[in-house]
Design a protein around this motif. Structure first.
Motif, short mmCIF file in Angstrom:
data_model
loop_
_atom_site.label_atom_id
_atom_site.label_comp_id
_atom_site.label_asym_id
_atom_site.label_seq_id
_atom_site.Cartn_x
_atom_site.Cartn_y
_atom_site.Cartn_z
N GLY A 62 29.72 24.62 -45.28
CA GLY A 62 29.99 23.83 -46.48
C GLY A 62 30.50 24.67 -47.63
N ASP A 63 29.85 24.57 -48.78
CA ASP A 63 30.29 25.23 -50.01
C ASP A 63 29.60 26.57 -50.28
N ILE A 64 29.62 27.45 -49.31
CA ILE A 64 29.02 28.78 -49.50
C ILE A 64 29.98 29.69 -50.26
N VAL A 65 31.26 29.58 -49.96
CA VAL A 65 32.31 30.35 -50.63
C VAL A 65 33.26 29.37 -51.29
N GLY A 108 34.16 26.09 -42.99
CA GLY A 108 33.68 25.77 -44.33
C GLY A 108 34.80 25.25 -45.21
N MET A 109 34.39 24.73 -46.32
CA MET A 109 35.33 24.26 -47.32
C MET A 109 35.86 25.45 -48.09
N HIS A 110 36.97 25.29 -48.76
CA HIS A 110 37.54 26.30 -49.66
C HIS A 110 37.96 27.59 -48.96
N LEU A 111 38.20 27.53 -47.68
CA LEU A 111 38.64 28.70 -46.92
C LEU A 111 40.12 28.51 -46.56
N PRO A 112 40.83 29.61 -46.36
CA PRO A 112 42.25 29.49 -45.99
C PRO A 112 42.42 28.70 -44.69
N PHE A 113 43.52 27.99 -44.59
CA PHE A 113 43.84 27.20 -43.41
C PHE A 113 43.71 28.07 -42.17
#
Length: 135
Positions: A62-65, A108-113
């Motif tokens: 999830g939103d760890i990074v 996770g979310m907010h990670l590069p494709f």
């Protein structure tokens, strides 16, 4: 932030009314092969899920990074949206160390494709993100 708590409470009402709401604790096995992992800090009760099958595992964190450019090399950096910055940093540092040591696949979310990859320890509490090759 009160608006977010209001939205969360309102979205829970139908499940509570139907008695379909069940709180889960970190470490609990939800169904065979899916385990809840406490990941507190970003939001109260933030939880990651470890999925294991045929000797392989994937941690959906999830939103760890939130900013991979900053937080892999400086996991001690919190963001404004973390409800408990101290817990968020502690959780991020622990999870980065753990998945790097286990060479566990992460989503996770907010990670590069494509948002799926591996964490590699660089030393001194710094990490690198290695996305899986998209095919």
């Amino acid at each position: 932030r009160q608006i977010f708590f209001k939205m969360a409470r309102e979205s829970a009402v139908p499940y509570l009314m139907a008695e379909k709401w069940k709180a889960i604790e970190g470490g609990a096995e939800i169904v065979p092969g899916i385990r809840a992992v406490a990941a507190y800090g970003h939001t109260p009760g933030h939880t990651a899920f470890e999925i294991t099958s045929d000797g392989q595992s994937l941690l959906v964190w999830g939103d760890i990074v939130h900013s991979h450019v900053i937080q892999f090399s400086h996991p001690e950096v919190a963001i404004e949206y973390d409800s408990d910055a101290v817990a968020a940093v502690r959780t991020r540092q622990a999870l980065l160390k753990d998945v790097a040591a286990k060479r566990e696949l992460v989503a996770g979310m907010h990670l590069p494709f494509p948002g799926l990859g591996y964490v590699v320890a660089e030393g001194d509490g710094k990490y690198t993100w290695i996305p899986v090759e998209y095919q």
